[in-house]
Write a protein that holds these residues in place. Structure first.
Motif: not given
Length: 327
Positions: A150, A34, A22
């Protein structure tokens, strides 16, 4: 029939995600990470994370304090004034059949209580447990918030809902102990259920026993010593309008090895409205307080947690697999 709950299952590896990616300077690598999180949340409701930023030293201290607590005599744990309302021994039926039995102990600790001093904290005999649980809960809360953001961003929704309504002050740490079970295989370590939160992050030992429902079959999850397990809770399924799945899971008992796990439950305040920003909504607006009250009533009436189907706009669970398998 309920008997299918005890059928042996194959072992599987959950999707494994390296969270360090990330922070990658390679945008394609970051987006792939993601996508892996959101795909696993939609297709499995469960995934594993490694390189999550939580030190092995902290995890080790948490496990040692947890072990010391459960080694204490039940009388001492139960009679302690400040632990009494949080400690539970599940050794008897909570329903009419053996499928509704659990064989486990748990210490369920709201982080707001852990961080308080004086009479509201775990007493002086449990000071080291209190301190490490507070530290553990704080870092777990940050990890859970980052994952929630996220998942929200991928849906094109505001990230502020979770920042404003969920943090380490509104969440829980639960220490679990599954002793040797003389009633195996008739009694489960923990009966089938879904989690009533946004996200759960689980740190477990290597004994195994966790199973989840996948394609109307129970599958066993192989322990990974480097990984935490993350799963979607009922509140996130409702907020995401069914995009992310809260999946039924259970823990098998064991006649030869005891098991320990530590779970962090990422929750809103009791009165935060759970309403999806997506249209048309699959669920009625509700709060965690209303959800918990409904669960309590269902357990009294049926011996089972009904879950989100009570709040579905058609009063029918959007994923009928779990209900059909056990009808």
């Amino acid at each position: 029939m309920y008997g299918c709950r005890k059928v042996a299952s194959e072992e599987f590896d959950l999707p494994l995600i390296d969270l360090q990616k990330l922070s990658s300077s390679n945008e394609a690598e970051r987006q792939a990470c993601i996508n892996a999180i959101t795909t696993a949340s939609s297709e499995w409701g469960f995934f594993q994370v490694v390189k999550h930023g939580i030190s092995g030293e902290l995890v080790g201290r948490m496990r040692r304090e947890q072990g010391k607590f459960f080694e204490m005599a039940c009388e001492r744990k139960s009679n302690c004034k400040t632990v009494n309302d949080c400690y539970t021994w599940h050794g008897s039926p909570n329903g009419s059949g053996s499928e509704n039995k659990s064989w486990s102990q748990s210490l369920h600790l709201p982080l707001s209580t852990i961080s308080c001093g004086g009479d509201h904290a775990i007493d002086q005999h449990f000071t080291s447990l209190r301190l490490v649980t507070e530290e553990f809960g704080a870092v777990m809360g940050k990890l859970a918030l980052s994952l929630a953001r996220i998942l929200a961003e991928k849906l094109g929704q505001s990230l502020e809902f979770f920042s404003e309504n969920s943090n380490e002050r509104t969440s829980f740490v639960r220490l679990n102990h599954y002793p040797l079970c003389p009633l195996w295989p008739e009694v489960l370590g923990l009966v089938p259920h879904t989690d009533g939160d946004f996200l759960t992050i689980l740190c477990q030992d290597q004994v195994g026993g966790l199973q989840l429902m996948k394609d109307c079959k129970w599958i066993s999850i192989m322990p990974n010593p480097e990984a935490f397990i993350v799963n979607i809770g009922d509140l996130f399924q409702a907020w995401s309008n069914g995009v992310y799945k809260s999946v039924e899971h259970r823990v098998m008992s064991n006649p030869t090895a005891e098991r320990h796990s530590t779970a962090f439950f990422f929750c809103p305040s009791y009165d935060t409205p759970i309403v999806t920003p997506m249209q048309p909504p699959l669920y009625k607006e509700f709060t965690l307080r209303q959800y918990m009250k409904q669960v309590e009533e269902d357990l009294k009436q049926t011996g089972r947690k009904t879950g989100l189907s009570r709040f579905h706009v058609e009063n029918v669970a959007p994923n009928s697999c779990n209900n059909d398998c056990f009808s």
